[in-house]
Motif scaffolding. Structure first.
Motif, mmCIF file in Angstrom:
data_model
loop_
_atom_site.group_PDB
_atom_site.id
_atom_site.type_symbol
_atom_site.label_atom_id
_atom_site.label_comp_id
_atom_site.label_asym_id
_atom_site.label_seq_id
_atom_site.Cartn_x
_atom_site.Cartn_y
_atom_site.Cartn_z
ATOM 1 N N PRO A 97 -4.728 -9.400 -8.382
ATOM 2 C CA PRO A 97 -5.508 -9.596 -7.147
ATOM 3 C C PRO A 97 -4.740 -9.138 -5.914
ATOM 4 C CG PRO A 97 -5.554 -11.563 -8.517
ATOM 5 C CD PRO A 97 -4.512 -10.671 -9.103
ATOM 6 N N ILE A 98 -5.382 -8.290 -5.123
ATOM 7 C CA ILE A 98 -4.842 -7.851 -3.839
ATOM 8 C C ILE A 98 -5.749 -8.438 -2.762
ATOM 9 C CG2 ILE A 98 -4.250 -5.883 -2.376
ATOM 10 C CD1 ILE A 98 -2.483 -6.173 -4.870
ATOM 11 N N ASP A 99 -5.159 -9.134 -1.809
ATOM 12 C CA ASP A 99 -5.944 -9.880 -0.827
ATOM 13 C C ASP A 99 -6.405 -9.035 0.345
ATOM 14 O OD1 ASP A 99 -5.714 -12.728 -1.883
ATOM 15 O OD2 ASP A 99 -3.613 -12.114 -1.819
ATOM 16 N N LEU A 100 -5.673 -7.961 0.640
ATOM 17 C CA LEU A 100 -5.944 -7.219 1.871
ATOM 18 C C LEU A 100 -5.567 -5.758 1.663
ATOM 19 C CD1 LEU A 100 -5.004 -8.413 5.432
ATOM 20 C CD2 LEU A 100 -4.279 -6.159 4.669
ATOM 21 N N LEU A 101 -6.411 -4.847 2.151
ATOM 22 C CA LEU A 101 -6.115 -3.415 2.090
ATOM 23 C C LEU A 101 -6.199 -2.853 3.501
ATOM 24 C CD1 LEU A 101 -5.436 -1.035 0.251
ATOM 25 C CD2 LEU A 101 -7.889 -0.641 -0.035
ATOM 26 N N PHE A 102 -5.090 -2.276 3.945
ATOM 27 C CA PHE A 102 -4.958 -1.764 5.311
ATOM 28 C C PHE A 102 -4.962 -0.236 5.240
ATOM 29 C CE2 PHE A 102 -3.423 -2.991 9.644
ATOM 30 C CZ PHE A 102 -3.250 -1.731 10.161
ATOM 31 N N PHE A 103 -6.127 0.381 5.538
ATOM 32 C CA PHE A 103 -6.210 1.837 5.618
ATOM 33 C C PHE A 103 -5.726 2.297 6.986
ATOM 34 C CE2 PHE A 103 -9.651 1.447 2.318
ATOM 35 C CZ PHE A 103 -9.063 2.273 1.364
ATOM 36 N N ASP A 104 -5.202 3.545 7.033
ATOM 37 C CA ASP A 104 -4.691 4.089 8.284
ATOM 38 C C ASP A 104 -4.754 5.629 8.191
ATOM 39 O OD1 ASP A 104 -3.497 3.731 10.820
ATOM 40 O OD2 ASP A 104 -1.495 4.003 10.001
ATOM 41 N N GLU B 253 6.424 -16.570 -3.761
ATOM 42 C CA GLU B 253 6.670 -17.401 -2.582
ATOM 43 C C GLU B 253 5.382 -17.988 -2.006
ATOM 44 O OE1 GLU B 253 9.420 -18.503 -1.184
ATOM 45 O OE2 GLU B 253 10.770 -17.474 -2.579
ATOM 46 N N GLY B 254 4.258 -17.783 -2.688
ATOM 47 C CA GLY B 254 2.995 -18.354 -2.227
ATOM 48 C C GLY B 254 2.339 -17.592 -1.102
ATOM 49 N N LEU B 255 2.724 -16.320 -0.910
ATOM 50 C CA LEU B 255 2.155 -15.516 0.166
ATOM 51 C C LEU B 255 1.007 -14.661 -0.348
ATOM 52 C CD1 LEU B 255 5.393 -14.248 1.949
ATOM 53 C CD2 LEU B 255 4.137 -16.357 2.328
ATOM 54 N N ARG B 256 0.019 -14.456 0.486
ATOM 55 C CA ARG B 256 -1.038 -13.508 0.186
ATOM 56 C C ARG B 256 -0.480 -12.087 0.244
ATOM 57 N NH1 ARG B 256 -6.326 -15.559 -1.316
ATOM 58 N NH2 ARG B 256 -6.284 -17.751 -0.677
ATOM 59 N N VAL B 257 -1.086 -11.195 -0.553
ATOM 60 C CA VAL B 257 -0.536 -9.855 -0.736
ATOM 61 C C VAL B 257 -1.472 -8.804 -0.155
ATOM 62 C CG1 VAL B 257 0.160 -8.125 -2.432
ATOM 63 C CG2 VAL B 257 0.705 -10.534 -2.812
ATOM 64 N N GLY B 258 -0.925 -7.927 0.671
ATOM 65 C CA GLY B 258 -1.677 -6.807 1.214
ATOM 66 C C GLY B 258 -0.954 -5.499 0.973
ATOM 67 N N LEU B 259 -1.708 -4.416 0.881
ATOM 68 C CA LEU B 259 -1.150 -3.078 0.731
ATOM 69 C C LEU B 259 -1.713 -2.165 1.812
ATOM 70 C CD1 LEU B 259 -1.354 -2.626 -3.156
ATOM 71 C CD2 LEU B 259 0.652 -3.284 -1.796
ATOM 72 N N TYR B 260 -0.851 -1.309 2.316
ATOM 73 C CA TYR B 260 -1.215 -0.280 3.293
ATOM 74 C C TYR B 260 -1.344 1.035 2.541
ATOM 75 C CZ TYR B 260 -0.038 3.223 6.956
ATOM 76 O OH TYR B 260 0.002 4.317 7.792
ATOM 77 N N TYR B 261 -2.386 1.791 2.871
ATOM 78 C CA TYR B 261 -2.558 3.114 2.264
ATOM 79 C C TYR B 261 -2.983 4.080 3.349
ATOM 80 C CZ TYR B 261 -3.921 6.755 -1.040
ATOM 81 O OH TYR B 261 -4.009 7.947 -1.748
ATOM 82 N N SER B 262 -2.188 5.129 3.544
ATOM 83 C CA SER B 262 -2.515 6.124 4.561
ATOM 84 C C SER B 262 -3.588 7.067 4.044
ATOM 85 C CB SER B 262 -1.274 6.929 4.938
ATOM 86 O OG SER B 262 -1.638 7.977 5.831
ATOM 87 N N LEU B 263 -4.565 7.315 4.906
ATOM 88 C CA LEU B 263 -5.595 8.303 4.600
ATOM 89 C C LEU B 263 -5.061 9.715 4.771
ATOM 90 C CD1 LEU B 263 -8.395 6.443 6.560
ATOM 91 C CD2 LEU B 263 -8.225 6.608 4.067
ATOM 92 N N LEU B 264 -3.992 9.858 5.530
ATOM 93 C CA LEU B 264 -3.330 11.150 5.711
ATOM 94 C C LEU B 264 -2.383 11.394 4.545
ATOM 95 C CD1 LEU B 264 -4.063 9.945 8.615
ATOM 96 C CD2 LEU B 264 -2.301 11.480 9.494
#
Length: 422
Positions: free
Chosen positions: A177-184, A119-130
């Motif tokens: 390619p992954i555009d964004l990585l969201f750590f938490d 769909e032409g969207l940038r891709v991000g993944l969330y990864y919990s540090l816990l």
């Protein structure tokens, strides 16, 4: 915008141009349907929590439909919870059996990544540090086993760090390619030392040099992530402005919460988006699919309403940013080059006075229908004819003449074409 490539010389450019993203929290907690922290809140044992693992069947998780919904809502990137605090992974991992692939045969990260790119969207993944499932993650204030004999078990955070690094390597080498990585997330009992934050961030940048990483490792990242509050001014770190993203839910819960009916009005959500852009930031808005993986009717309705607004007003947010002009009361400015966008939080009676814009505007129109807005420049010396302005209106004021009836859109926008202003 196009595709999910990270080949741009400026990997931050896409992020600030996108301005609006979708967050997706989905996992075993979605079956409990009472908040994504349900295992911690109710201090569940692993055995008790496994009743959701044994029944996990995301038969209605339709990544292509989710991607279409995101795009039609005006979103330009999307982030999925590859692993949340409970440790359950939505991807195929050689380091754990606690995955959607082992449970159902489906790699939901793969489905998500492929659908968003299509769909032409940038891709991000969330990864919990816990990770409340991993045997080496030490029991702390958030752990479901706090106050039990598990606090005395020998656990080794060095082994857990190696596990995390291994999974990050999997995520950043197996899905393109992954555009964004969201750590938490970092908290008093666990911080950069426990996460091996510097080493982990270096690994991420080595594997995907163009990726953006947030600030929740406890060390500076590429952007900051205020959560569940709305900044009303640009954010700074050390006196320098930083990229930022306001993270918000539809109803206060990130995971599916069946009995939570405290949904934000779509008009409020649009206003939050515009306020983010006006202050130089992004908005990422979360949905929590049901236990079967579908968006519930309330989420679909909210995204549909936002999508109708962005269909007509996208250019006032995508690629836009703050303006040097000071907006009048009950209004927000965003700007793209010579296009200044006036977002009206309250509808004025007939006339609206814009200080400092006399002689600077070539044309004005309501953005949703392209209908002209007439204007007049005030000289500030007298009560203007036709009661256009109060006495002694400051010189340099531009006065717009508006229709009496407020446009039937969530947030009216006037597009001002500036003359010689960048």
């Amino acid at each position: 915008m196009t595709g999910a490539s990270t080949d741009s010389p400026d990997p931050t450019g896409w992020f600030e141009a996108a301005r609006f993203g979708l967050f997706v929290h989905f996992g075993l907690y979605s079956l409990a349907a009472r908040h994504e922290w349900v295992r911690s809140r109710e201090t569940m044992s692993q055995q008790a929590y496994d009743r959701y693992l044994n029944r996990f069947d995301p038969d209605l998780f339709d990544a292509p439909q989710l991607a279409r919904t995101a795009r039609e809502s005006g979103m330009r990137y999307a982030v999925l919870t590859a692993k949340h605090h409970d440790g359950f992974c939505l991807f195929d991992s050689a380091l754990s059996d606690y995955t959607s692939v082992r449970a159902t045969g489906r790699d939901l990260v793969r489905e998500f990544v492929d659908a968003m790119r299509a769909e032409g969207l940038r891709v991000g993944l969330y990864y919990s540090l816990l990770d409340w499932h991993h045997p080496d993650f030490t029991v702390d204030e958030h752990h479901p086993l706090r106050g039990t004999a598990a606090e005395q078990e020998p656990r080794n955070m060095a082994r857990y760090r190696a596990y995390m690094e291994g999974q990050i390597r999997e995520l950043l080498t197996a899905y393109g390619p992954i555009d964004l990585l969201f750590f938490d997330f970092t908290y008093p009992e666990k911080g950069p030392r426990e996460w091996g934050a510097g080493q982990l961030l270096s690994l991420v940048k080595q594997l995907q040099p163009g990726i953006l990483v947030n600030d929740r490792l406890g060390i500076p990242g590429d952007y900051v992530t205020p959560e569940q509050y709305q900044p009303d001014r640009p954010l700074e770190r050390g006196g320098e402005r930083v990229m930022w993203e306001a993270c918000h839910t539809l109803n206060g819960s990130w995971g599916y919460d069946r009995d939570n009916h405290d949904y934000k009005d779509p008009a409020l959500l649009v206003r939050m988006l515009v306020q983010s852009v006006a202050c130089g930031g992004n908005l990422i808005l979360n949905v929590g699919p049901t236990g079967r993986g579908a968006l519930d009717p309330r989420a679909r309705a909210a995204l549909g309403a936002i999508g109708e607004w962005t269909r007509l007003h996208a250019r006032s947010v995508h690629g836009a940013g703050p303006s040097a002009f000071e907006a009048p009361a009950n209004a927000l400015y965003t700007q793209v080059g010579r296009r200044l966008y006036l977002h009206l939080l309250a509808w004025p009676l007939r006339h609206l006075h814009l200080p400092g814009l006399a002689g600077r505007v070539r044309y004005a129109q309501l953005l949703h229908d392209g209908s002209e807005i007439r204007f007049q420049e005030m000289d500030g010396t007298r009560h203007e004819h036709n009661n256009l302005a109060p006495p002694n209106q400051p010189a340099g004021t531009l006065t717009l003449t508006l229709p009496i009836a407020r446009p039937d859109v969530l947030l009216p926008v006037i597009e001002l074409e500036l003359d010689g202003q960048e």
